[in-house]
Design an enzyme around this catalytic site. Structure first.
Site, short mmCIF file in Angstrom:
data_model
loop_
_atom_site.label_atom_id
_atom_site.label_comp_id
_atom_site.label_asym_id
_atom_site.label_seq_id
_atom_site.Cartn_x
_atom_site.Cartn_y
_atom_site.Cartn_z
N ASN A 1 8.30 -3.60 5.24
CA ASN A 1 9.34 -4.17 4.18
C ASN A 1 10.57 -3.85 3.96
OD1 ASN A 1 7.87 -6.89 2.75
ND2 ASN A 1 6.37 -5.30 2.86
N VAL B 1 1.67 5.14 -8.84
CA VAL B 1 2.16 4.37 -10.18
C VAL B 1 3.37 5.28 -10.77
CG1 VAL B 1 1.20 3.69 -12.37
CG2 VAL B 1 0.01 3.32 -10.31
N LEU B 2 4.38 4.41 -11.21
CA LEU B 2 5.34 5.16 -11.89
C LEU B 2 5.40 5.44 -13.20
CD1 LEU B 2 8.33 3.45 -9.86
CD2 LEU B 2 7.74 6.03 -9.74
N HIS C 1 4.75 -7.17 -4.27
CA HIS C 1 3.18 -6.84 -4.53
C HIS C 1 2.38 -7.96 -3.96
CE1 HIS C 1 -0.72 -5.89 -6.37
NE2 HIS C 1 -0.95 -7.08 -6.54
C1 GAR Z 1 2.93 -4.28 1.58
O1 GAR Z 1 1.95 -5.51 2.09
C2 GAR Z 1 3.06 -4.58 0.19
O2 GAR Z 1 2.97 -5.50 -0.35
C3 GAR Z 1 2.01 -3.79 -0.37
O3 GAR Z 1 1.96 -2.47 0.53
C4 GAR Z 1 2.23 -3.27 1.71
C5 GAR Z 1 3.46 -2.07 2.58
O4 GAR Z 1 3.61 -2.42 3.96
N1 GAR Z 1 2.28 -3.23 -1.71
C6 GAR Z 1 1.47 -2.65 -2.45
O5 GAR Z 1 0.23 -2.96 -2.39
C7 GAR Z 1 1.99 -2.42 -4.03
N2 GAR Z 1 0.85 -2.29 -4.72
P1 GAR Z 1 4.85 -1.75 4.63
O6 GAR Z 1 4.79 -0.13 4.35
O7 GAR Z 1 4.85 -2.18 5.78
O8 GAR Z 1 5.94 -2.50 3.85
#
Ligand code: GAR
Length: 196
Positions: free
Chosen positions: A16, A95-96, A112
């Site tokens: 992301n 978690v912040l 999320h």
């Molecule tokens: C993503 O799918 C994001 O939505 C999730 O972690 C992944 C990170 O992927 N976030 C959470 O679960 C936050 N609670 P990436 O490192 O390839 O972007």
């Protein structure tokens, strides 16, 4: 055009983060990535950031033990040190504390992997499959003190197919995330700019 200085916090693969940094190369995108921080020194995303030409930094939460404020103060100092104006959490898995969240209120967004308010927290793909949902997705939202509770900025939906495993569904959601996050962050930037 006045672009907001963007900080991105990651913990893992950073796909992301990569989608956001690539979106920022468009001349009319409202943000400019100035720093990527990972709480995990071996996160794949750190190398990706470097390859994309964005400054990156590891701040290992483990070095601070239980002292979350000390960990977050270090992150805060790194961000403010380069003049960050808006933060995108992109797979940042800590978690912040209210201290950090309140300090950055209105300038902190998260992605999320669920259609919030459904499935805050972890294991969202497994939970959506087990519930027999027909669709799933992802949400970009403002970060507030309640975990995954802040006002949504935008969402993307994907179907849940018969025979999907959590990993198959996660991959489909992630493709949607890479489309959604740049679009939603641009919206967040517009909201913030209207305020300042
Ligand atoms: C993503 O799918 C994001 O939505 C999730 O972690 C992944 C990170 O992927 N976030 C959470 O679960 C936050 N609670 P990436 O490192 O390839 O972007």
């Amino acid at each position: 055009m006045n672009r907001l200085r963007l900080g991105i916090l990651i913990s893992g693969a950073g796909t992301n983060m990569e989608a956001l940094v690539r979106a920022c190369t468009a001349p009319d995108y409202p943000a400019d990535p100035v720093l990527v921080i990972s709480n995990r020194p071996n996160a794949e995303g750190l190398e990706k950031a470097q390859a994309l030409g964005v400054s990156s930094l590891a701040i290992d939460h483990k070095a601070f033990g239980e002292d979350r404020k000390a960990f977050e103060s270090k992150i805060d100092a790194a961000l403010t040190g380069v003049g960050v104006e808006i933060i995108a959490l992109a797979g940042f898995m800590r978690v912040l504390t209210p201290w950090f969240v309140e300090r950055w209120a209105g300038r902190l967004v998260n992605i999320h992997p669920s259609l919030l308010p459904k499935y805050p927290g972890l294991h969202t793909h497994k939970r959506a499959i087990e519930a027999g949902d027909a669709e799933h997705g992802c949400t970009v939202h403002w970060v507030t003190v309640g975990v995954d509770q802040g006002a949504p900025i935008d969402q993307a939906r994907v179907p849940i197919e018969a025979g999907d495993t959590p990993d198959m569904l996660a991959a489909r959601v992630q493709r949607a995330e890479h489309q959604l996050y740049p679009k939603a962050l641009a919206k967040a930037c517009a909201t913030l700019k209207a305020r300042i």
